[in-house]
Design a protein around this motif. Structure first.
Motif, mmCIF file in Angstrom:
data_model
loop_
_atom_site.group_PDB
_atom_site.id
_atom_site.type_symbol
_atom_site.label_atom_id
_atom_site.label_comp_id
_atom_site.label_asym_id
_atom_site.label_seq_id
_atom_site.Cartn_x
_atom_site.Cartn_y
_atom_site.Cartn_z
ATOM 1 N N CYS A 1 7.259 26.585 -22.398
ATOM 2 C CA CYS A 1 6.452 25.416 -22.063
ATOM 3 C C CYS A 1 6.376 25.218 -20.545
ATOM 4 N N ALA A 2 7.530 25.303 -19.879
ATOM 5 C CA ALA A 2 7.576 25.121 -18.429
ATOM 6 C C ALA A 2 6.768 26.199 -17.712
ATOM 7 N N ALA A 3 6.829 27.436 -18.211
ATOM 8 C CA ALA A 3 6.060 28.534 -17.609
ATOM 9 C C ALA A 3 4.561 28.286 -17.772
ATOM 10 N N SER A 4 4.147 27.786 -18.928
ATOM 11 C CA SER A 4 2.722 27.515 -19.169
ATOM 12 C C SER A 4 2.213 26.404 -18.261
ATOM 13 N N ILE A 5 3.039 25.389 -18.036
ATOM 14 C CA ILE A 5 2.647 24.279 -17.165
ATOM 15 C C ILE A 5 2.421 24.782 -15.744
ATOM 16 N N LEU A 6 3.346 25.606 -15.239
ATOM 17 C CA LEU A 6 3.189 26.159 -13.899
ATOM 18 C C LEU A 6 1.967 27.070 -13.827
ATOM 19 N N ILE B 1 -1.392 26.762 -11.371
ATOM 20 C CA ILE B 1 -1.820 27.842 -10.482
ATOM 21 C C ILE B 1 -3.275 28.196 -10.762
ATOM 22 N N ALA B 2 -3.627 28.329 -12.037
ATOM 23 C CA ALA B 2 -4.986 28.723 -12.419
ATOM 24 C C ALA B 2 -6.011 27.678 -12.007
ATOM 25 N N GLN B 3 -5.669 26.401 -12.058
ATOM 26 C CA GLN B 3 -6.601 25.338 -11.697
ATOM 27 C C GLN B 3 -7.014 25.423 -10.238
ATOM 28 N N HIS C 1 8.670 34.959 -19.660
ATOM 29 C CA HIS C 1 7.967 33.692 -19.895
ATOM 30 C C HIS C 1 6.761 33.572 -18.966
ATOM 31 N N LEU C 2 6.955 33.888 -17.693
ATOM 32 C CA LEU C 2 5.883 33.742 -16.722
ATOM 33 C C LEU C 2 4.805 34.811 -16.895
ATOM 34 N N LEU C 3 5.192 36.032 -17.236
ATOM 35 C CA LEU C 3 4.202 37.080 -17.486
ATOM 36 C C LEU C 3 3.306 36.722 -18.671
ATOM 37 N N ARG C 4 3.878 36.101 -19.683
ATOM 38 C CA ARG C 4 3.077 35.673 -20.839
ATOM 39 C C ARG C 4 2.130 34.540 -20.465
ATOM 40 N N ALA C 5 2.595 33.641 -19.580
ATOM 41 C CA ALA C 5 1.811 32.453 -19.252
ATOM 42 C C ALA C 5 0.691 32.735 -18.258
ATOM 43 N N LEU C 6 0.912 33.670 -17.341
ATOM 44 C CA LEU C 6 -0.112 33.993 -16.342
ATOM 45 C C LEU C 6 -1.282 34.741 -16.990
ATOM 46 N N PRO C 7 -2.455 34.729 -16.357
ATOM 47 C CA PRO C 7 -3.614 35.433 -16.930
ATOM 48 C C PRO C 7 -3.292 36.898 -17.223
ATOM 49 N N PRO C 8 -3.702 37.415 -18.376
ATOM 50 C CA PRO C 8 -3.368 38.804 -18.743
ATOM 51 C C PRO C 8 -4.033 39.823 -17.838
#
Length: 267
Positions: A85-90, A94-96, A128-135
């Motif tokens: 969850c925390a990784a997705s929020i970050l 970043i993406a915004q 966690h962060l690799l999953r959350a960042l754009p593929p």
């Protein structure tokens, strides 16, 4: 107990963020949250709330680096749900903002978590962060690598040539604890540290077995395929069921884990 104390100290420090001299704008933890777990989860999930992602000044870039370091230190104590969850929020933040913000944070994440020389390497947090960042193809490859043989999972079995020049299977080793040491004779660090590993008094026990696996495509072709080995020597400590206790750690990390296990058994 030591881990719990560390978490409490971190959260206590962050909850008083405005009083600190550090530049990073820590979140304010509501006083209504009284349990340590609730305060920790809130802190991690709201860690970046007050950070100015749109600010591209050099000063704010340094603030971002300080934030990433402390964020990663917190993430290592998170359970899988909170960490994801925390990784997705970050990643969403970043993406915004994109552009320079994306380059800055992706560079910091790769620097501190990715590769052999990463100063804060933690494969669970990196995953966690690799999953959350754009593929991307690179992230897909890295995610596949860093999620191999995670702590708590059964280590991949492999057949290797042992020091007696005999073929052996890792899962055939019967021992309370097994230390797998991956090395390469062309690696200076390996040749420097192997004697200390072999001669360590902390590793001398009837309940302890060591398996040294030479990284070679002919002698042990499975090793590089089944294990993530960004640096050598790479040490994996396994329990009686071959579950991973320490992944790609140092000799000191292995010794610390052994002491922890012995203390738990003594109590």
């Amino acid at each position: 107990m030591r881990v719990l104390i560390t978490i409490l100290l971190i959260v206590a420090g962050i909850s008083g963020g405005r009083a600190q001299t550090a530049a990073f704008p820590y979140p304010d933890i509501p006083a209504t949250l009284t349990s340590n777990k609730a305060r920790f989860v809130y802190c991690l999930e709201n860690f970046w709330t007050r950070y100015q992602f749109a600010d591209t000044t050099q000063h704010n870039r340094k603030v971002a680096e300080q934030g990433i370091v402390e964020y990663i230190n917190l993430m290592q104590y998170a359970d899988s749900v909170t960490g994801a969850c925390a990784a997705s929020i970050l990643a969403d933040s970043i993406a915004q903002h994109g552009g320079e913000c994306t380059l800055l944070f992706e560079g910091l994440i790769d620097h501190y978590l990715g590769g052999a020389e990463a100063p804060l390497r933690n494969d669970l947090t990196y995953a966690h962060l690799l999953r959350a960042l754009p593929p991307s193809p690179q992230r897909t490859f890295l995610l596949r690598e860093v999620t191999k043989n995670q702590v708590g999972t059964v280590a991949a079995d492999l057949e290797f040539m042992n020091e007696d020049n005999k073929r052996q299977r890792l899962h055939d080793i019967r021992s309370q604890l097994t230390l797998v040491v991956f090395y390469d004779t062309r690696c200076e660090d390996c040749m420097e540290h192997l004697p200390a590993i072999r001669e360590s008094q902390d590793l001398r026990s009837n309940a302890f077995r060591m398996a040294t696996v030479y990284i070679d495509t002919e002698a042990n072709p499975q090793a590089m395929q089944a294990y993530y080995l960004p640096s050598l020597p790479s040490l994996y400590l396994l329990d009686p069921d071959k579950r991973v206790l320490v992944k790609g750690g140092s000799l000191q990390q292995v010794i610390d884990m052994l002491h922890l296990i012995l203390n738990e058994r003594a109590n």
